[in-house]
Design a protein around this motif. Structure first.
Motif, PDB file in Angstrom:
ATOM      1  N   LYS A 123      -0.726   7.052 -12.657  1.00  0.00           N
ATOM      2  CA  LYS A 123      -0.341   8.065 -11.671  1.00  0.00           C
ATOM      3  C   LYS A 123       0.684   7.487 -10.708  1.00  0.00           C
ATOM      4  O   LYS A 123       0.702   6.288 -10.442  1.00  0.00           O
ATOM      5  N   ARG A 124       1.536   8.354 -10.177  1.00  0.00           N
ATOM      6  CA  ARG A 124       2.534   7.925  -9.207  1.00  0.00           C
ATOM      7  C   ARG A 124       1.849   7.628  -7.861  1.00  0.00           C
ATOM      8  O   ARG A 124       0.868   8.277  -7.491  1.00  0.00           O
ATOM      9  N   LEU A 125       2.386   6.654  -7.166  1.00  0.00           N
ATOM     10  CA  LEU A 125       1.781   6.239  -5.896  1.00  0.00           C
ATOM     11  C   LEU A 125       1.627   7.398  -4.917  1.00  0.00           C
ATOM     12  O   LEU A 125       0.599   7.541  -4.255  1.00  0.00           O
ATOM     13  N   GLN A 126       2.664   8.229  -4.811  1.00  0.00           N
ATOM     14  CA  GLN A 126       2.639   9.318  -3.841  1.00  0.00           C
ATOM     15  C   GLN A 126       1.555  10.358  -4.142  1.00  0.00           C
ATOM     16  O   GLN A 126       1.145  11.105  -3.262  1.00  0.00           O
ATOM     17  N   GLU A 127       1.095  10.375  -5.391  1.00  0.00           N
ATOM     18  CA  GLU A 127       0.043  11.323  -5.764  1.00  0.00           C
ATOM     19  C   GLU A 127      -1.331  10.857  -5.300  1.00  0.00           C
ATOM     20  O   GLU A 127      -2.255  11.658  -5.155  1.00  0.00           O
ATOM     21  N   GLU A 161       2.524  -6.052  -6.743  1.00  0.00           N
ATOM     22  CA  GLU A 161       2.008  -6.344  -5.402  1.00  0.00           C
ATOM     23  C   GLU A 161       0.714  -7.132  -5.512  1.00  0.00           C
ATOM     24  O   GLU A 161      -0.177  -6.790  -6.289  1.00  0.00           O
ATOM     25  N   ILE A 162       0.638  -8.201  -4.706  1.00  0.00           N
ATOM     26  CA  ILE A 162      -0.587  -8.991  -4.575  1.00  0.00           C
ATOM     27  C   ILE A 162      -1.102  -8.743  -3.165  1.00  0.00           C
ATOM     28  O   ILE A 162      -0.381  -8.940  -2.185  1.00  0.00           O
ATOM     29  N   ALA A 163      -2.347  -8.305  -3.040  1.00  0.00           N
ATOM     30  CA  ALA A 163      -2.858  -7.855  -1.743  1.00  0.00           C
ATOM     31  C   ALA A 163      -4.166  -8.541  -1.387  1.00  0.00           C
ATOM     32  O   ALA A 163      -5.009  -8.801  -2.246  1.00  0.00           O
ATOM     33  N   SER A 184      -1.535   8.003   0.795  1.00  0.00           N
ATOM     34  CA  SER A 184      -0.724   8.566   1.881  1.00  0.00           C
ATOM     35  C   SER A 184      -0.550   7.500   2.962  1.00  0.00           C
ATOM     36  O   SER A 184      -1.341   6.558   3.058  1.00  0.00           O
ATOM     37  N   PHE A 185       0.483   7.680   3.773  1.00  0.00           N
ATOM     38  CA  PHE A 185       0.847   6.664   4.746  1.00  0.00           C
ATOM     39  C   PHE A 185       0.994   7.266   6.134  1.00  0.00           C
ATOM     40  O   PHE A 185       1.179   8.480   6.288  1.00  0.00           O
ATOM     41  N   HIS A 186       0.912   6.411   7.142  1.00  0.00           N
ATOM     42  CA  HIS A 186       1.135   6.857   8.513  1.00  0.00           C
ATOM     43  C   HIS A 186       2.545   7.419   8.644  1.00  0.00           C
ATOM     44  O   HIS A 186       3.430   7.128   7.827  1.00  0.00           O
ATOM     45  N   GLN A 187       2.747   8.200   9.708  1.00  0.00           N
ATOM     46  CA  GLN A 187       4.086   8.734   9.953  1.00  0.00           C
ATOM     47  C   GLN A 187       5.070   7.579  10.072  1.00  0.00           C
ATOM     48  O   GLN A 187       4.810   6.590  10.756  1.00  0.00           O
ATOM     49  N   ASN A 188       6.179   7.673   9.390  1.00  0.00           N
ATOM     50  CA  ASN A 188       7.207   6.627   9.321  1.00  0.00           C
ATOM     51  C   ASN A 188       6.747   5.405   8.544  1.00  0.00           C
ATOM     52  O   ASN A 188       7.451   4.407   8.469  1.00  0.00           O
ATOM     53  N   GLY A 189       5.525   5.483   7.958  1.00  0.00           N
ATOM     54  CA  GLY A 189       5.049   4.391   7.127  1.00  0.00           C
ATOM     55  C   GLY A 189       5.653   4.480   5.738  1.00  0.00           C
ATOM     56  O   GLY A 189       6.121   5.533   5.295  1.00  0.00           O
ATOM     57  N   GLU A 190       5.638   3.358   5.025  1.00  0.00           N
ATOM     58  CA  GLU A 190       6.268   3.331   3.708  1.00  0.00           C
ATOM     59  C   GLU A 190       5.544   2.331   2.828  1.00  0.00           C
ATOM     60  O   GLU A 190       5.124   1.265   3.278  1.00  0.00           O
ATOM     61  N   SER A 191       5.369   2.654   1.563  1.00  0.00           N
ATOM     62  CA  SER A 191       4.744   1.756   0.616  1.00  0.00           C
ATOM     63  C   SER A 191       5.623   0.531   0.392  1.00  0.00           C
ATOM     64  O   SER A 191       6.826   0.642   0.126  1.00  0.00           O
ATOM     65  N   THR A 192       5.017  -0.658   0.497  1.00  0.00           N
ATOM     66  CA  THR A 192       5.804  -1.875   0.248  1.00  0.00           C
ATOM     67  C   THR A 192       6.218  -1.958  -1.212  1.00  0.00           C
ATOM     68  O   THR A 192       7.296  -2.478  -1.535  1.00  0.00           O
ATOM     69  N   LEU A 193       5.383  -1.446  -2.102  1.00  0.00           N
ATOM     70  CA  LEU A 193       5.751  -1.441  -3.523  1.00  0.00           C
ATOM     71  C   LEU A 193       6.999  -0.597  -3.764  1.00  0.00           C
ATOM     72  O   LEU A 193       7.939  -1.016  -4.454  1.00  0.00           O
ATOM     73  N   LEU A 194       7.007   0.609  -3.196  1.00  0.00           N
ATOM     74  CA  LEU A 194       8.164   1.489  -3.384  1.00  0.00           C
ATOM     75  C   LEU A 194       9.409   0.936  -2.693  1.00  0.00           C
ATOM     76  O   LEU A 194      10.535   1.130  -3.155  1.00  0.00           O
TER      77      LEU A 194
END
Length: 458
Positions: free
Chosen positions: A49-53, A110-112, A56-66
């Motif tokens: 599945k796609r990450l965005q599906e 990504e390693i988390a 979800s992220f905070h406002q102005n937040g962004e996935s480090t993977l993307l």
């Protein structure tokens, strides 16, 4: 091929770190067991599945993977907070890398590491400023002298007696005061703190006792700290910085439990517990005219002596880990510890600034980290890195056979040894007598007496 896949899957699910891989379209193709535990999701909820599906992220937040997918550049030691498909917030420290095939980007990995629980703990007990409640559980250290002070402080929570906390700058006197307040029946009432050295003498009386409108030009009707702390605790930090005439007025308020605003004729009853701190030996403060003897006796109904860090060095490793964890949170980093050489340096160092100095050194060192996981001596500021460690047993004076053959008496030997010791101690602190005295565990007056005695040769 199937056997290789089984090996690969077993390895991924056995490691204690989250692994998440997406293809060039942002679709998840690898998602290991640890990552599903961190994010509280089933693997089938994420895979293919796609990450965005899913997230979800905070406002102005962004996935480090993307972000890596977009810019084709690695991102390391980044703190990221986001939400899983149940709306639960997850916080991780991520290292993210582009996956290239030749010149072509084919995905991102990504390693988390999970810091969600640590984050909540720190927010609840440390970083929620304004609402932070320091308790005895917040005090770090297992040294017996330190734990004895904690036990004495806990017993002091049962009464309303005045308390004098004695300790060098940076030992944590205010933390003890807050813990006592939070452990007492006054915990639901205000804790008002005032540093007596931070306010000019001309303003301090008005701040403590309040003012009546028209008492002087510009004066308004305003309660002082005693009235503001009604039913609670008033912490007076560095009480030895208070003007002696003001100390006399303070003594009167403590004894009579009444306060009179400046310009007023009416006494107002106050119910306030007083905790005071002092950053020097009270006897020295009295001798040198910085503290009234009667105020000292009134405040020191309960006296607590906080040991300096140089006398509880066994607590240094635990303090180091606490501060690393704290600044990992603040800086979005993932430092795991310090190497042995740096620990040895810290254990040999004399810590004139105590726990506060240790915290500042850890914070400063983490500002100099690039991609390292461990702090080293190279991350220290130059004035600490190249400063030779000072220990009370560092000065030795050898009484070998040649010395004895010269006919030096024991008295002369001890005189010369003391002179050598004090000379090197002073040099260590650039001639600062007060700091040298603290390091040697003696009063400034005693050190000055010994220096004069050595100089005169008597």
């Amino acid at each position: 091929m199937d056997q290789n896949y089984e090996i690969y899957e077993t390895v991924l699910d056995s490691i204690d770190i989250g692994v998440h891989v997406i293809d060039s379209n942002g679709k998840t193709i690898i998602y290991n067991k640890k990552m599903s535990e961190i994010e509280g999701m089933k693997i089938e909820d994420v895979i293919e599945k796609r990450l965005q599906e899913v997230f979800s992220f905070h406002q102005n937040g962004e996935s480090t993977l993307l972000k890596v997918l977009q810019h084709k550049k690695k991102i390391t030691n980044i703190r990221q907070s986001y939400f899983n498909n149940k709306g639960q917030e997850i916080t991780t420290i991520n290292n993210s890398y582009p996956i290239m095939k030749g010149e072509t980007l084919i995905g991102a990995m990504e390693i988390a590491r999970d810091v969600t629980k640590i984050e909540k703990l720190l927010q609840d007990h440390i970083f929620n400023k304004g609402e932070a409640k320091i308790t005895f559980e917040s005090l770090i250290g297992s040294d017996k002298a330190f734990t004895d002070v904690i036990e004495s402080s806990k017993r002091a929570t049962r009464t309303n007696s005045t308390i004098l906390i004695i300790g060098e700058t940076g030992t944590g006197k205010e933390l003890f005061a807050q813990s006592i307040h939070q452990g007492s029946i006054r915990a639901s009432r205000p804790l008002i703190t005032q540093n007596c050295a931070a306010i000019p003498e001309t303003l301090m009386e008005a701040i403590l006792f309040g003012t009546r409108k028209g008492a002087f030009t510009g004066a308004v009707e305003r309660p002082g700290l005693f009235e503001q702390a009604e039913g609670g605790t008033l912490l007076l930090d560095e009480i030895n910085s208070l003007d002696l005439s003001l100390q006399a007025k303070l003594l009167r308020v403590i004894q009579e439990k009444k306060v009179r605003r400046i310009g007023d004729t009416k006494d107002r009853p106050v119910d306030v517990r007083i905790i005071a701190t002092i950053n020097e030996d009270p006897i020295d403060a009295i001798t040198n005219g910085r503290m009234r003897k009667d105020l000292f006796y009134r405040l020191s109904v309960v006296s607590l002596f906080i040991p300096p860090l140089r006398e509880r060095k066994g607590d240094i490793p635990e303090l180091i880990q606490f501060f690393i964890q704290k600044y990992n949170h603040l800086f979005g980093m993932n430092i795991t510890g310090i190497d042995k050489a740096l620990l040895d340096h810290f254990l040999e160092y004399d810590w004139p600034g105590n726990v506060r100095e240790l915290e500042h050194l850890i914070e400063g060192a983490m500002n100099l980290v690039h991609e390292e996981q461990m702090l080293t001596v190279s991350h220290l500021p130059n004035h600490i890195r190249y400063k030779p460690p000072f220990r009370k047993d560092a000065v030795t004076y050898s009484a070998d056979l040649n010395t004895l053959q010269k006919g030096i008496t024991l008295e002369q030997f001890l005189h010369d040894a003391e002179r050598s010791f004090l000379k090197r101690a002073l040099a260590q602190h650039n001639g600062n007598i007060s700091q040298t005295a603290k390091t040697l565990g003696m009063s400034r007056q005693n050190l000055q007496y010994r220096l004069r005695k050595i100089k005169s040769g008597s």
